[in-house]
Scaffold this active site. Structure first.
Site, short mmCIF file in Angstrom:
data_model
loop_
_atom_site.label_atom_id
_atom_site.label_comp_id
_atom_site.label_asym_id
_atom_site.label_seq_id
_atom_site.Cartn_x
_atom_site.Cartn_y
_atom_site.Cartn_z
N MET A 197 12.43 107.66 -31.28
CA MET A 197 13.80 107.79 -31.79
C MET A 197 13.85 108.30 -33.24
O MET A 197 14.66 107.84 -34.03
CB MET A 197 14.53 106.43 -31.70
CG MET A 197 14.70 105.95 -30.27
SD MET A 197 15.34 104.26 -30.16
CE MET A 197 13.85 103.30 -30.39
N GLY A 251 14.04 104.19 -18.91
CA GLY A 251 13.03 105.18 -19.26
C GLY A 251 11.78 104.49 -19.81
O GLY A 251 11.87 103.45 -20.46
N GLY A 252 10.63 105.07 -19.53
CA GLY A 252 9.38 104.54 -20.09
C GLY A 252 9.08 103.16 -19.56
O GLY A 252 9.10 102.91 -18.35
N ASP A 253 8.78 102.25 -20.47
CA ASP A 253 8.48 100.86 -20.13
C ASP A 253 9.65 99.97 -20.57
O ASP A 253 10.18 100.17 -21.66
CB ASP A 253 7.19 100.42 -20.86
CG ASP A 253 6.85 98.98 -20.54
OD1 ASP A 253 6.19 98.77 -19.51
OD2 ASP A 253 7.26 98.07 -21.28
N PRO A 284 8.11 108.43 -18.30
CA PRO A 284 8.69 109.41 -19.22
C PRO A 284 9.48 110.54 -18.55
O PRO A 284 10.08 111.35 -19.24
CB PRO A 284 7.46 109.97 -19.94
CG PRO A 284 6.33 109.76 -18.99
CD PRO A 284 6.65 108.54 -18.19
N ASP A 319 19.73 103.88 -17.20
CA ASP A 319 20.21 104.44 -18.46
C ASP A 319 20.01 105.95 -18.46
O ASP A 319 19.51 106.54 -17.50
CB ASP A 319 19.58 103.75 -19.68
CG ASP A 319 18.09 103.82 -19.72
OD1 ASP A 319 17.48 102.88 -20.26
OD2 ASP A 319 17.51 104.81 -19.23
N LYS A 349 23.62 105.41 -22.79
CA LYS A 349 24.02 105.26 -24.19
C LYS A 349 23.98 106.64 -24.81
O LYS A 349 22.94 107.18 -25.10
CB LYS A 349 23.04 104.36 -24.93
CG LYS A 349 23.07 102.95 -24.44
CD LYS A 349 22.41 102.03 -25.44
CE LYS A 349 22.47 100.60 -24.98
NZ LYS A 349 21.73 100.39 -23.72
N SER A 405 4.99 104.22 -20.90
CA SER A 405 5.84 104.42 -22.07
C SER A 405 5.70 105.86 -22.57
O SER A 405 4.68 106.52 -22.32
CB SER A 405 5.45 103.43 -23.16
OG SER A 405 6.44 103.41 -24.16
N1 SAH Z 1 11.44 102.36 -23.14
C1 SAH Z 1 11.14 103.72 -23.52
C2 SAH Z 1 11.64 104.04 -24.92
C3 SAH Z 1 13.13 103.99 -25.08
S1 SAH Z 1 13.65 104.45 -26.69
C4 SAH Z 1 9.65 103.98 -23.41
O1 SAH Z 1 8.87 103.04 -23.21
O2 SAH Z 1 9.26 105.14 -23.48
C5 SAH Z 1 14.03 106.18 -26.46
C6 SAH Z 1 13.01 107.05 -27.16
O3 SAH Z 1 11.82 107.15 -26.39
C7 SAH Z 1 13.46 108.46 -27.37
O4 SAH Z 1 14.30 108.59 -28.48
C8 SAH Z 1 12.14 109.16 -27.58
O5 SAH Z 1 11.65 108.94 -28.88
C9 SAH Z 1 11.23 108.41 -26.62
N2 SAH Z 1 11.09 109.12 -25.33
C10 SAH Z 1 11.49 108.68 -24.13
N3 SAH Z 1 11.17 109.57 -23.16
C11 SAH Z 1 10.56 110.61 -23.77
C12 SAH Z 1 9.98 111.84 -23.33
N4 SAH Z 1 10.00 112.20 -22.05
N5 SAH Z 1 9.43 112.65 -24.27
C13 SAH Z 1 9.40 112.31 -25.56
N6 SAH Z 1 9.93 111.16 -26.04
C14 SAH Z 1 10.49 110.31 -25.16
#
Ligand code: SAH
Length: 252
Positions: free
Chosen positions: A171, A90-92, A14, A37, A59, A120
């Protein structure tokens, strides 16, 4: 296959570089080509080798975006040319990350793929805001949904939120008004607690709370911006979550 590189679909977590997996950190530091990204924090990109090539496929609404097909082509082209590629997300990579589509494109082209999981946003935000996603006395089910405009009205969320359940919406900032209306139309109580966690696991994190009926107003008043998550359920009202909110506010 000797001269074909591998595509590593890597979760960057995150935001906080300390929340990378050891494998992700090693791959970022040792791979010469990193395709990332917009959500990937600059502090994580800073772990790349000085001579690594960093390609952004961000994006962003206002700017020209690289379409998914073009991203797939880029990964395949570079790997077929013999380069290992870290595709940093970002995230997973397999949670709202289109990792499945990229892996499929690579496999179809005969390019080996390895997927490296990441923390995530839901897991990162829950920990940082001290909101347990499940808890024996409050929630035994947790669901992740995407709240972006496209297809929101067609999505069936019935039964995902309510007593004993936690709903995490990715999102959902732009569509906050439609989200609360949708959930109340599904029968959710207007006073169901929720928390909005903006920039989880980053220095500028904010944790905001409201009842479900107050979601749109909260997002507007506090000027919540993406990236943010909405967590809906009894867990968002617990004492531990309240204390974390106070601590986060005190830091502002
Ligand atoms: N693959 C990512 C998600 C991608 S979709 C995951 O597993 O986290 C993008 C959305 O993820 C953003 O619109 C938001 O809702 C969330 N997000 C990603 N990073 C974040 C963060 N640091 N804090 C809060 N929401 C986050």
């Amino acid at each position: 296959m000797e001269n074909v590189g591998t595509v590593f679909l890597v979760g960057a977590g995150p935001g906080d570089p300390d929340l990378l997996t050891v494998r992700a950190a090693r791959l970022v530091a040792s791979t010469r080509l990193i395709v990332h990204d917009g959500l990937v924090d600059p502090a994580i990109l800073a772990l790349a080798a000085p001579d690594a090539e960093l390609v952004s496929v961000a994006k962003q609404r206002a700017r020209h975006t690289l379409p998914q097909d073009a991203i797939n082509d880029l990964l395949v082209r570079e790997a077929l040319a013999g380069r290992d590629v870290v595709r940093l997300k970002g995230g997973d990579p397999y949670v709202f990350g289109r990792g499945g589509e990229e892996a499929e494109a690579c496999r179809a082209a005969g390019v080996p793929v390895e997927v490296v999981p990441g923390i995530s946003a839901a897991n990162g935000a829950a920990a940082a805001a001290q909101i347990p996603l499940t808890r024996r006395d409050a929630a035994s089910v947790v669901s992740f949904v995407a709240g972006q405009c496209k297809g929101l009205s067609e999505q069936d969320w019935a039964g995902l939120a309510g007593k004993g359940r936690t709903l995490v919406i990715y999102m959902g900032v732009k569509t906050a008004p439609q989200i609360s209306e949708k959930l109340m139309a599904d029968g959710l109580a207007p006073d169901m607690p929720l928390a909005v966690i903006e920039n989880a696991c980053r220095p500028q994190m904010r944790v905001l709370r409201a009842p479900l009926a107050g979601l749109a107003d909260l997002v507007e008043r506090a000027k919540v911006r993406s990236p943010a998550l909405i967590v809906i359920g009894e867990v968002a009202a617990r004492e531990d979550a309240a204390l974390a909110c106070l601590a986060a506010e005190a830091q502002q």
